[in-house]
Design a protein around this motif. Structure first.
Motif, PDB file in Angstrom:
ATOM      1  N   SER A  75      76.818  29.273 -41.405  1.00 41.18           N
ATOM      2  CA  SER A  75      76.168  29.940 -42.527  1.00 41.18           C
ATOM      3  C   SER A  75      74.814  30.469 -42.059  1.00 41.18           C
ATOM      4  N   ASN A  76      74.578  31.762 -42.281  1.00 37.59           N
ATOM      5  CA  ASN A  76      73.291  32.358 -41.894  1.00 37.59           C
ATOM      6  C   ASN A  76      72.294  32.122 -43.018  1.00 37.59           C
ATOM      7  N   THR A  77      71.410  31.178 -42.839  1.00 34.77           N
ATOM      8  CA  THR A  77      70.433  30.853 -43.884  1.00 34.77           C
ATOM      9  C   THR A  77      69.101  31.565 -43.662  1.00 34.77           C
ATOM     10  N   GLY A  78      69.008  32.375 -42.632  1.00 34.81           N
ATOM     11  CA  GLY A  78      67.765  33.097 -42.382  1.00 34.81           C
ATOM     12  C   GLY A  78      67.881  34.550 -42.809  1.00 34.81           C
ATOM     13  N   THR A  79      66.952  35.350 -42.354  1.00 37.62           N
ATOM     14  CA  THR A  79      66.948  36.766 -42.727  1.00 37.62           C
ATOM     15  C   THR A  79      67.303  37.676 -41.566  1.00 37.62           C
ATOM     16  N   VAL A  80      67.537  37.081 -40.386  1.00 32.67           N
ATOM     17  CA  VAL A  80      67.867  37.889 -39.210  1.00 32.67           C
ATOM     18  C   VAL A  80      69.385  37.961 -39.065  1.00 32.67           C
TER      19      VAL A  80
ATOM     20  N   ASP B  50      57.826  27.373 -52.183  1.00 31.93           N
ATOM     21  CA  ASP B  50      58.104  26.721 -53.473  1.00 31.93           C
ATOM     22  C   ASP B  50      59.215  27.383 -54.277  1.00 31.93           C
ATOM     23  N   VAL B  51      60.081  28.115 -53.596  1.00 30.19           N
ATOM     24  CA  VAL B  51      61.260  28.647 -54.276  1.00 30.19           C
ATOM     25  C   VAL B  51      62.287  27.529 -54.330  1.00 30.19           C
ATOM     26  N   SER B  52      62.819  27.263 -55.528  1.00 25.42           N
ATOM     27  CA  SER B  52      63.774  26.159 -55.657  1.00 25.42           C
ATOM     28  C   SER B  52      64.677  26.377 -56.854  1.00 25.42           C
ATOM     29  N   VAL B  53      65.949  26.088 -56.675  1.00 25.41           N
ATOM     30  CA  VAL B  53      66.918  26.140 -57.781  1.00 25.41           C
ATOM     31  C   VAL B  53      67.815  24.905 -57.667  1.00 25.41           C
ATOM     32  N   PHE B  54      68.506  24.597 -58.769  1.00 30.28           N
ATOM     33  CA  PHE B  54      69.535  23.568 -58.659  1.00 30.28           C
ATOM     34  C   PHE B  54      70.670  23.912 -59.623  1.00 30.28           C
ATOM     35  N   ILE B  55      71.834  23.360 -59.344  1.00 28.43           N
ATOM     36  CA  ILE B  55      73.014  23.605 -60.176  1.00 28.43           C
ATOM     37  C   ILE B  55      72.964  22.599 -61.310  1.00 28.43           C
ATOM     38  N   LYS B  56      72.641  23.086 -62.497  1.00 28.81           N
ATOM     39  CA  LYS B  56      72.504  22.179 -63.632  1.00 28.81           C
ATOM     40  C   LYS B  56      73.882  21.723 -64.116  1.00 28.81           C
ATOM     41  N   GLU B  57      74.814  22.677 -64.093  1.00 27.21           N
ATOM     42  CA  GLU B  57      76.146  22.320 -64.601  1.00 27.21           C
ATOM     43  C   GLU B  57      77.187  23.243 -63.972  1.00 27.21           C
ATOM     44  N   THR B 160      62.245  44.494 -50.231  1.00 24.27           N
ATOM     45  CA  THR B 160      63.350  44.002 -49.399  1.00 24.27           C
ATOM     46  C   THR B 160      63.959  42.770 -50.043  1.00 24.27           C
ATOM     47  N   PHE B 161      65.281  42.695 -49.996  1.00 28.73           N
ATOM     48  CA  PHE B 161      65.998  41.549 -50.562  1.00 28.73           C
ATOM     49  C   PHE B 161      66.042  40.462 -49.501  1.00 28.73           C
ATOM     50  N   ILE B 162      65.408  39.334 -49.821  1.00 32.61           N
ATOM     51  CA  ILE B 162      65.242  38.279 -48.826  1.00 32.61           C
ATOM     52  C   ILE B 162      65.988  37.023 -49.261  1.00 32.61           C
ATOM     53  N   SER B 163      66.709  36.447 -48.320  1.00 27.58           N
ATOM     54  CA  SER B 163      67.414  35.194 -48.592  1.00 27.58           C
ATOM     55  C   SER B 163      66.457  34.020 -48.397  1.00 27.58           C
ATOM     56  N   CYS B 164      66.498  33.080 -49.332  1.00 24.83           N
ATOM     57  CA  CYS B 164      65.614  31.904 -49.232  1.00 24.83           C
ATOM     58  C   CYS B 164      66.437  30.722 -48.731  1.00 24.83           C
ATOM     59  N   GLY B 165      66.736  30.761 -47.442  1.00 22.32           N
ATOM     60  CA  GLY B 165      67.602  29.739 -46.865  1.00 22.32           C
ATOM     61  C   GLY B 165      67.044  28.337 -46.964  1.00 22.32           C
ATOM     62  N   ASN B 166      65.710  28.227 -47.015  1.00 22.17           N
ATOM     63  CA  ASN B 166      65.102  26.900 -47.097  1.00 22.17           C
ATOM     64  C   ASN B 166      65.370  26.235 -48.441  1.00 22.17           C
ATOM     65  N   ALA B 167      65.760  27.017 -49.429  1.00 23.08           N
ATOM     66  CA  ALA B 167      66.001  26.471 -50.770  1.00 23.08           C
ATOM     67  C   ALA B 167      67.492  26.359 -51.070  1.00 23.08           C
ATOM     68  N   LYS B 168      68.295  26.303 -50.045  1.00 24.64           N
ATOM     69  CA  LYS B 168      69.750  26.233 -50.237  1.00 24.64           C
ATOM     70  C   LYS B 168      70.125  24.954 -50.977  1.00 24.64           C
ATOM     71  N   VAL B 169      71.029  25.078 -51.950  1.00 23.92           N
ATOM     72  CA  VAL B 169      71.515  23.886 -52.661  1.00 23.92           C
ATOM     73  C   VAL B 169      73.002  23.712 -52.384  1.00 23.92           C
ATOM     74  N   ARG B 170      73.374  22.470 -52.338  1.00 23.51           N
ATOM     75  CA  ARG B 170      74.745  22.119 -51.967  1.00 23.51           C
ATOM     76  C   ARG B 170      75.245  21.076 -52.948  1.00 23.51           C
ATOM     77  N   GLU B 171      76.437  21.304 -53.504  1.00 19.91           N
ATOM     78  CA  GLU B 171      76.980  20.308 -54.435  1.00 19.91           C
ATOM     79  C   GLU B 171      78.462  20.110 -54.175  1.00 19.91           C
ATOM     80  N   GLU B 172      78.806  18.862 -53.980  1.00 16.41           N
ATOM     81  CA  GLU B 172      80.219  18.530 -53.800  1.00 16.41           C
ATOM     82  C   GLU B 172      80.836  18.353 -55.176  1.00 16.41           C
ATOM     83  N   VAL B 173      81.946  19.015 -55.396  1.00 18.21           N
ATOM     84  CA  VAL B 173      82.583  19.006 -56.722  1.00 18.21           C
ATOM     85  C   VAL B 173      84.075  18.721 -56.543  1.00 18.21           C
TER      86      VAL B 173
END
Lengths: 168, 245
Positions: A75-80, B50-57, B160-173
């Motif tokens: 999974s590419n979690t960065g921007t590059v 400080d970007v952060s989200v979570f899966i509430k439901e 620019t549309f930027i991915s915030c990979g540091n704030a990735k959330v993971r949920e086992e369902v």
């Protein structure tokens, strides 16, 4: 009484000008020679995003990888954008490296042609039969694509320190 | 009498010498800068910390996944990348379902975006419901959901549309997409409805015998004829077992 002979004037009015022109010309020529010589010694600069050296872009690459059920997930979690991977397969006492550029050769699956953009993920097919027996670790080293000054695309493999280690 | 020594008029040459030296130094520095310019580290596009989200439901139903996302960070968010996995042993979700968004956002930039036009529409403490229709994926189950928030940021005067990979959330369902039962399975005390690819089936009473629909391992709605508990005086009423008042 001694006759004081007037000293003849040294007519060097033109020489300083010529000397100046010669000096400037010499400086320019020497600077050009040094620049061209230096340029020949260094490797061609490949840039990413227009101006950043691709070696520096490797520091910004962020991704996660996992191995489960014989399949490799990335999974590419960065921007590059990650163009490809070199996979180093490590087993006790040895290691081999294989390029991921043509996944059909190694993994028999569909790696995206343009690589993995930001936010994208990838899952391989069954790798278990493709890895050398006894492989204990995989190191995924990202491969990026950049542009030279002439606009040609060139591939650059990041250093192993930018790789991601997976234990099997 | 000593002859008068004439002054050596070298004033101009020294000046020219200085000019040449300075010019040469400037020219050399420009050349070196041009060559080394690409090695100067520049700010790379990154999300604020400080970007952060979570899966509430999350709610799974037949061929549908509903996700309620909450912004618990300090910055607005424009959308998210979403991946799921239908393999129990897959450690990273790799199936992209953002293209299957039916409501709660639009599919763009390989992600779900809340509002078109480059807006970071989801403010802190906002909740957004995303409904994904997954009939075309061919998946029967979902075991893992991964979401990476993303936002629009101005980088060198360009949005620019930027991915915030540091704030990735993971949920086992544990999601069954082919068959769902509103009362959670074999639950005779609750009148539920079972839905599979062939339709919806509600629990019902046949005389005093309760007929309970539930999802079989083949993802089909089948009937369980166990009925109401024999002790306690239970009767079947409106598809469920209850003690008459």
């Amino acid at each position: 009484m001694r006759k004081i002979k007037p000293k003849k004037k040294n007519k060097k009015g033109l020489s300083p000008v010529i000397a100046t022109v010669l000096l400037i010309a010499m400086v320019v020529v020497i600077a050009l020679i040094i620049f061209l010589w230096f340029k020949g010694l260094t490797e061609e600069v490949i840039t990413k995003f227009g101006k950043k050296n691709i070696k520096l872009a490797c520091d910004d690459v962020k991704f996660q990888a996992g191995y489960g059920g014989g399949s490799l997930s990335i999974s590419n979690t960065g921007t590059v954008p990650i163009y490809s991977f070199t996979i180093k397969m490590i087993k006790p006492g040895s290691h081999t490296s294989d390029g991921f550029k043509n996944p059909q050769q190694l993994l028999n699956l569909n790696w995206p042609a343009l690589g993995l953009n930001q936010g994208e993920a990838f899952a391989s097919g069954d790798l278990s039969t493709q890895l050398p027996t006894g492989t204990e670790e995989l190191v995924l080293i990202p491969v990026l694509v950049g542009k030279t000054k002439k606009g040609a695309e060139k591939i650059h493999t990041c250093e192993e320190r930018h790789g991601y280690k997976i234990s099997l | 009498m000593k002859p008068i020594k004439r002054e050596n008029k070298k004033g101009i040459s020294v000046m020219i010498g200085y000019v040449l030296l300075i010019t040469g130094a400037i020219v050399m520095s420009i050349l070196v800068y041009q060559w080394l310019r690409s090695y100067v580290p520049s700010e790379s596009p990154e999300c604020p910390a400080d970007v952060s989200v979570f899966i509430k439901e999350h709610v799974c139903s037949t061929n549908q996944l509903d996700i309620t996302l909450k912004n618990n960070g300090k910055f607005n968010i424009a959308g998210y990348f979403i991946h799921v996995s239908d393999q129990t042993d897959q450690k990273i979700a790799t199936t992209d379902i953002s293209q299957y968004i039916e409501s709660g956002g639009i599919f763009a930039e390989n992600a779900v975006i809340f509002l078109a036009g480059g807006n970071n529409a989801m403010k802190p403490n906002d909740e957004k419901l995303g409904v994904f229709g997954l009939s075309e994926t061919g998946m029967d189950n979902i075991y893992l959901i991964e979401i990476i928030p993303a936002r629009f940021q101005k980088i060198e005067n360009r949005l620019t549309f930027i991915s915030c990979g540091n704030a990735k959330v993971r949920e086992e369902v544990s999601c069954n997409l082919k068959c769902s039962d509103s009362d959670g399975g074999i639950n005779t005390l609750v009148a539920g409805t079972c839905t599979d690819d062939s339709g919806s089936y509600a629990d019902y009473c046949e005389g005093n015998a309760q007929k309970e629909y539930y999802c079989s391992p083949d993802n089909l709605c089948v009937i369980d004829n166990t009925g109401c508990p024999s002790q306690g005086g239970y009767e079947c009423q409106n598809g469920a077992c209850a003690i008459p008042s």
